[in-house]
Design a protein around this motif. Structure first.
Motif, PDB file in Angstrom:
ATOM      1  N   PHE A 135       0.750  -1.151   0.025  1.00 62.09           N
ATOM      2  CA  PHE A 135      -0.043   0.048   0.002  1.00 62.09           C
ATOM      3  C   PHE A 135       0.942   1.159  -0.171  1.00 62.09           C
ATOM      4  CE2 PHE A 135      -3.016  -2.975   1.961  1.00 62.09           C
ATOM      5  CZ  PHE A 135      -4.021  -2.713   1.072  1.00 62.09           C
ATOM      6  N   GLY A 136       2.180   1.037   0.452  1.00 64.48           N
ATOM      7  CA  GLY A 136       2.820   2.089   0.698  1.00 64.48           C
ATOM      8  C   GLY A 136       2.779   2.844   2.078  1.00 64.48           C
ATOM      9  N   TYR A 137       2.197   2.246   2.896  1.00 66.23           N
ATOM     10  CA  TYR A 137       2.239   2.891   4.292  1.00 66.23           C
ATOM     11  C   TYR A 137       2.857   1.501   5.018  1.00 66.23           C
ATOM     12  CZ  TYR A 137      -0.959   6.473   2.609  1.00 66.23           C
ATOM     13  OH  TYR A 137      -1.543   7.376   1.790  1.00 66.23           O
ATOM     14  N   LEU A 138       3.785   1.683   6.000  1.00 66.66           N
ATOM     15  CA  LEU A 138       4.685   0.482   6.620  1.00 66.66           C
ATOM     16  C   LEU A 138       3.644  -0.239   7.439  1.00 66.66           C
ATOM     17  CD1 LEU A 138       8.248   2.378   7.148  1.00 66.66           C
ATOM     18  CD2 LEU A 138       7.445   0.561   5.200  1.00 66.66           C
ATOM     19  N   ASP A 139       3.305   0.675   8.434  1.00 68.80           N
ATOM     20  CA  ASP A 139       2.246  -0.160   9.241  1.00 68.80           C
ATOM     21  C   ASP A 139       1.076  -0.862   8.741  1.00 68.80           C
ATOM     22  OD1 ASP A 139       3.895   0.900  11.336  1.00 68.80           O
ATOM     23  OD2 ASP A 139       2.548   2.588  11.846  1.00 68.80           O
ATOM     24  N   LEU A 140       0.477  -0.447   7.828  1.00 69.20           N
ATOM     25  CA  LEU A 140      -0.689  -1.142   7.226  1.00 69.20           C
ATOM     26  C   LEU A 140      -0.103  -2.352   6.164  1.00 69.20           C
ATOM     27  CD1 LEU A 140      -3.613  -1.050   6.241  1.00 69.20           C
ATOM     28  CD2 LEU A 140      -3.132   0.582   4.483  1.00 69.20           C
ATOM     29  N   ASP A 141       0.881  -2.053   5.592  1.00 66.83           N
ATOM     30  CA  ASP A 141       1.546  -3.250   4.578  1.00 66.83           C
ATOM     31  C   ASP A 141       2.090  -4.307   5.658  1.00 66.83           C
ATOM     32  OD1 ASP A 141       1.282  -2.130   2.387  1.00 66.83           O
ATOM     33  OD2 ASP A 141       3.088  -1.059   2.422  1.00 66.83           O
ATOM     34  N   ARG A 142       2.488  -3.873   7.111  1.00 62.21           N
ATOM     35  CA  ARG A 142       3.073  -5.026   8.124  1.00 62.21           C
ATOM     36  C   ARG A 142       1.639  -5.555   8.648  1.00 62.21           C
ATOM     37  NH1 ARG A 142       6.732  -2.101  10.300  1.00 62.21           N
ATOM     38  NH2 ARG A 142       5.357  -0.720  11.423  1.00 62.21           N
ATOM     39  N   CYS A 143       0.708  -5.183   8.639  1.00 60.20           N
ATOM     40  CA  CYS A 143      -0.840  -5.876   9.246  1.00 60.20           C
ATOM     41  C   CYS A 143      -1.467  -6.491   8.064  1.00 60.20           C
ATOM     42  CB  CYS A 143      -1.676  -4.499   9.846  1.00 60.20           C
ATOM     43  SG  CYS A 143      -0.966  -3.658  11.234  1.00 60.20           S
ATOM     44  N   THR A 144      -1.191  -6.050   6.902  1.00 63.38           N
ATOM     45  CA  THR A 144      -2.040  -6.703   5.939  1.00 63.38           C
ATOM     46  C   THR A 144      -1.283  -7.393   4.696  1.00 63.38           C
ATOM     47  OG1 THR A 144      -2.131  -4.695   4.445  1.00 63.38           O
ATOM     48  CG2 THR A 144      -4.006  -4.952   6.336  1.00 63.38           C
ATOM     49  N   SER A 145      -0.066  -7.369   4.695  1.00 67.15           N
ATOM     50  CA  SER A 145       0.727  -7.822   3.782  1.00 67.15           C
ATOM     51  C   SER A 145       0.401  -7.232   2.378  1.00 67.15           C
ATOM     52  CB  SER A 145       0.662  -9.414   3.716  1.00 67.15           C
ATOM     53  OG  SER A 145       1.251  -9.903   4.788  1.00 67.15           O
ATOM     54  N   GLY A 146      -0.145  -6.176   2.272  1.00 67.01           N
ATOM     55  CA  GLY A 146      -0.462  -5.284   1.138  1.00 67.01           C
ATOM     56  C   GLY A 146      -1.823  -5.722   0.436  1.00 67.01           C
ATOM     57  N   ALA A 147      -2.148  -5.124  -0.543  1.00 64.92           N
ATOM     58  CA  ALA A 147      -3.365  -5.618  -1.438  1.00 64.92           C
ATOM     59  C   ALA A 147      -3.124  -7.001  -2.196  1.00 64.92           C
ATOM     60  CB  ALA A 147      -3.745  -4.488  -2.332  1.00 64.92           C
ATOM     61  N   ARG A 148      -3.919  -7.951  -1.644  1.00 61.99           N
ATOM     62  CA  ARG A 148      -3.694  -9.166  -2.254  1.00 61.99           C
ATOM     63  C   ARG A 148      -4.700  -9.540  -3.122  1.00 61.99           C
ATOM     64  NH1 ARG A 148      -3.325 -12.818   3.265  1.00 61.99           N
ATOM     65  NH2 ARG A 148      -4.675 -11.012   4.096  1.00 61.99           N
ATOM     66  N   PRO A 149      -4.340 -10.194  -4.272  1.00 62.86           N
ATOM     67  CA  PRO A 149      -5.457 -10.830  -5.313  1.00 62.86           C
ATOM     68  C   PRO A 149      -6.441 -11.460  -4.547  1.00 62.86           C
ATOM     69  CG  PRO A 149      -3.007 -11.103  -5.935  1.00 62.86           C
ATOM     70  CD  PRO A 149      -2.918 -10.490  -4.573  1.00 62.86           C
ATOM     71  N   GLY A 150      -7.684 -11.186  -5.121  1.00 68.33           N
ATOM     72  CA  GLY A 150      -8.844 -11.851  -4.807  1.00 68.33           C
ATOM     73  C   GLY A 150      -9.608 -11.541  -3.531  1.00 68.33           C
ATOM     74  N   HIS A 151      -9.072 -10.391  -2.948  1.00 72.07           N
ATOM     75  CA  HIS A 151      -9.444  -9.665  -1.690  1.00 72.07           C
ATOM     76  C   HIS A 151     -10.304  -8.350  -2.173  1.00 72.07           C
ATOM     77  CE1 HIS A 151      -7.119 -11.854   1.511  1.00 72.07           C
ATOM     78  NE2 HIS A 151      -6.843 -12.789   0.517  1.00 72.07           N
ATOM     79  N   LEU A 152     -11.278  -8.643  -1.546  1.00 68.39           N
ATOM     80  CA  LEU A 152     -12.140  -7.181  -1.410  1.00 68.39           C
ATOM     81  C   LEU A 152     -11.668  -6.452  -0.188  1.00 68.39           C
ATOM     82  CD1 LEU A 152     -14.340  -4.761  -2.299  1.00 68.39           C
ATOM     83  CD2 LEU A 152     -16.027  -6.485  -1.189  1.00 68.39           C
ATOM     84  N   ILE A 153     -11.269  -5.198  -0.048  1.00 67.63           N
ATOM     85  CA  ILE A 153     -10.797  -4.249   1.116  1.00 67.63           C
ATOM     86  C   ILE A 153     -11.644  -3.310   1.152  1.00 67.63           C
ATOM     87  CG2 ILE A 153      -8.560  -3.002   1.905  1.00 67.63           C
ATOM     88  CD1 ILE A 153      -6.901  -5.030  -0.109  1.00 67.63           C
ATOM     89  N   ILE A 154     -12.379  -2.905   2.093  1.00 71.47           N
ATOM     90  CA  ILE A 154     -13.109  -1.809   2.382  1.00 71.47           C
ATOM     91  C   ILE A 154     -12.321  -0.796   3.289  1.00 71.47           C
ATOM     92  CG2 ILE A 154     -15.408  -1.085   3.399  1.00 71.47           C
ATOM     93  CD1 ILE A 154     -15.726  -2.692   0.821  1.00 71.47           C
ATOM     94  N   ILE A 155     -12.174   0.350   2.912  1.00 73.62           N
ATOM     95  CA  ILE A 155     -11.802   1.448   3.664  1.00 73.62           C
ATOM     96  C   ILE A 155     -12.884   2.190   4.141  1.00 73.62           C
ATOM     97  CG2 ILE A 155     -10.216   3.334   3.712  1.00 73.62           C
ATOM     98  CD1 ILE A 155      -8.724   0.733   3.110  1.00 73.62           C
ATOM     99  N   ALA A 156     -13.335   2.050   5.255  1.00 75.43           N
ATOM    100  CA  ALA A 156     -14.444   2.718   6.022  1.00 75.43           C
ATOM    101  C   ALA A 156     -14.375   3.787   6.820  1.00 75.43           C
ATOM    102  CB  ALA A 156     -15.230   1.631   6.577  1.00 75.43           C
ATOM    103  N   GLY A 157     -14.995   4.972   6.766  1.00 72.19           N
ATOM    104  CA  GLY A 157     -14.622   6.011   7.640  1.00 72.19           C
ATOM    105  C   GLY A 157     -15.967   6.789   7.709  1.00 72.19           C
ATOM    106  N   ARG A 158     -15.902   7.851   8.708  1.00 73.89           N
ATOM    107  CA  ARG A 158     -17.036   8.570   8.904  1.00 73.89           C
ATOM    108  C   ARG A 158     -17.029   9.780   7.833  1.00 73.89           C
ATOM    109  NH1 ARG A 158     -15.171  10.952  14.507  1.00 73.89           N
ATOM    110  NH2 ARG A 158     -16.920  12.405  13.987  1.00 73.89           N
ATOM    111  N   PRO A 159     -18.248  10.539   7.680  1.00 75.37           N
ATOM    112  CA  PRO A 159     -18.094  11.392   6.621  1.00 75.37           C
ATOM    113  C   PRO A 159     -17.229  12.391   6.749  1.00 75.37           C
ATOM    114  CG  PRO A 159     -20.258  11.080   7.492  1.00 75.37           C
ATOM    115  CD  PRO A 159     -19.299  10.259   8.384  1.00 75.37           C
ATOM    116  N   SER A 160     -16.512  12.924   5.541  1.00 81.12           N
ATOM    117  CA  SER A 160     -15.443  14.143   5.499  1.00 81.12           C
ATOM    118  C   SER A 160     -14.159  13.816   6.495  1.00 81.12           C
ATOM    119  CB  SER A 160     -16.019  15.450   6.114  1.00 81.12           C
ATOM    120  OG  SER A 160     -17.203  15.649   5.270  1.00 81.12           O
TER     121      SER A 160
END
Length: 326
Positions: A135-160
């Motif tokens: 992903f280009g974010y060290l902590d996120l890559d360490r937790c997820t091993s990056g964006a993996r083929p076949g995976h749907l990744i939802i980035i959820a957040g509050r408005p704005s």
């Protein structure tokens, strides 16, 4: 095939399903002598025994694929003459082509094959080969091993809270790795996305583009270089406020078949249209769209990263901490 061949094939299939080994006597018994022992023997003698089983299976697979393609084309032709919506017909065609393409891959694996595949994957990862696109974010890559083929990744957040900007950052990071990115923007127009993205990449700030940057400005040359660099990246941008998950499948399939797709970014979930579910409530609509996006990820073997807005009821809570049901 003539009718006798069809009956023989059905009898062989029935014999195999019942756990028996199909031979001339067994098949003749199942057919109750309708074809005749002599013809069955002749069929066996006429077989090209010099051809290997693997070659014969390849021919059968090819012919089967041809029959399915003919059936698909007949259905498309019928729909076109019946006056159905051209867009729906195109989506059906692309979905059918994708099904035929993926049908060439075996989805069934024995425990031995599965174990060999898993061990090979372990060896690859032990040698430092990562399963996903960083992903280009060290902590996120360490937790997820990056964006993996076949995976749907939802980035959820509050408005704005910057969901769109985060997806744009991900797009820049993926493009910087030389990846082919399909960016679907149902919320923001291309002007907004380009203002923010190029403003960030050039260090000028998007306000300068909105207000108009003068050619006499000393930053003009830097911006021009940034635009030139961006033009050489591999991104397809889909700017459509009425886009559906089926249309995303069609476009993504075309890109995949031409080897120009590594990751799909969608901004964002609630903005995607779903004509098939006009009478459904919002929960069912979102569930169906999410299922379609997951199907895209699995069928095309690419990661799909989609932004989503949390339920606004979170604003009424004291702590405003998101829950899975949101």
């Amino acid at each position: 095939w003539d009718s006798d061949c069809q009956e023989v094939m059905a009898a062989i299939r029935k014999s195999v399903m019942s756990g028996e080994t199909p031979d001339v006597s067994t098949v003749n018994h199942l057919l109750e002598d309708r074809v005749g022992m002599e013809k069955l023997k002749k069929m066996v003698l006429d077989m090209d025994v010099s051809r290997s089983i693997k070659s014969a299976a390849a021919v059968i697979t090819k012919l089967s694929l041809s029959r399915k393609l003919i059936s698909l084309c007949d259905g498309i032709k019928h729909d076109a003459y019946s006056g159905k919506d051209a867009g729906e017909i195109l989506e059906k065609l692309m979905g059918g082509v994708l099904s035929l393409e993926t049908a060439k891959k075996a989805n069934l694996m024995t425990s031995k094959e599965l174990a060999e595949w898993f061990f090979e994957r372990m060896v690859q990862r032990s040698s430092g080969i990562k399963p996903g696109i960083p992903f280009g974010y060290l902590d996120l890559d360490r937790c997820t091993s990056g964006a993996r083929p076949g995976h749907l990744i939802i980035i959820a957040g509050r408005p704005s809270q910057g969901k769109s900007a985060f997806l744009e950052n991900l797009a820049s990071n993926f493009l910087g790795q030389g990846k082919h990115v399909y960016f679907v923007s149902a919320e923001s127009a291309k002007e907004e996305v380009m203002d923010r993205s190029l403003g960030r990449l050039s260090g000028v700030g998007h306000e300068s583009f909105i207000n108009g940057l003068k050619q006499t400005d000393p930053r003009w040359e830097k911006v021009q270089k940034t635009i030139d660099d961006f033009s050489r990246t591999n991104m397809v941008f889909h700017d459509d406020p009425l886009v559906t998950s089926q249309q995303i499948l069609v476009e993504a399939t075309k890109l995949k078949l031409s080897n120009k797709l590594d990751v799909v970014l969608v901004d964002y979930l609630q903005f995607l249209k779903d004509p098939a579910g006009k009478t459904d409530n919002e929960t069912l609509r979102i569930a169906r769209i999410s299922t379609n996006l997951k199907t895209i990820a699995r069928k095309l073997e690419v990661p799909v990263v989609c932004a989503a807005q949390l339920n606004r009821s979170i604003e009424s809570r004291v702590d405003r901490i998101p829950q899975l049901s949101d």
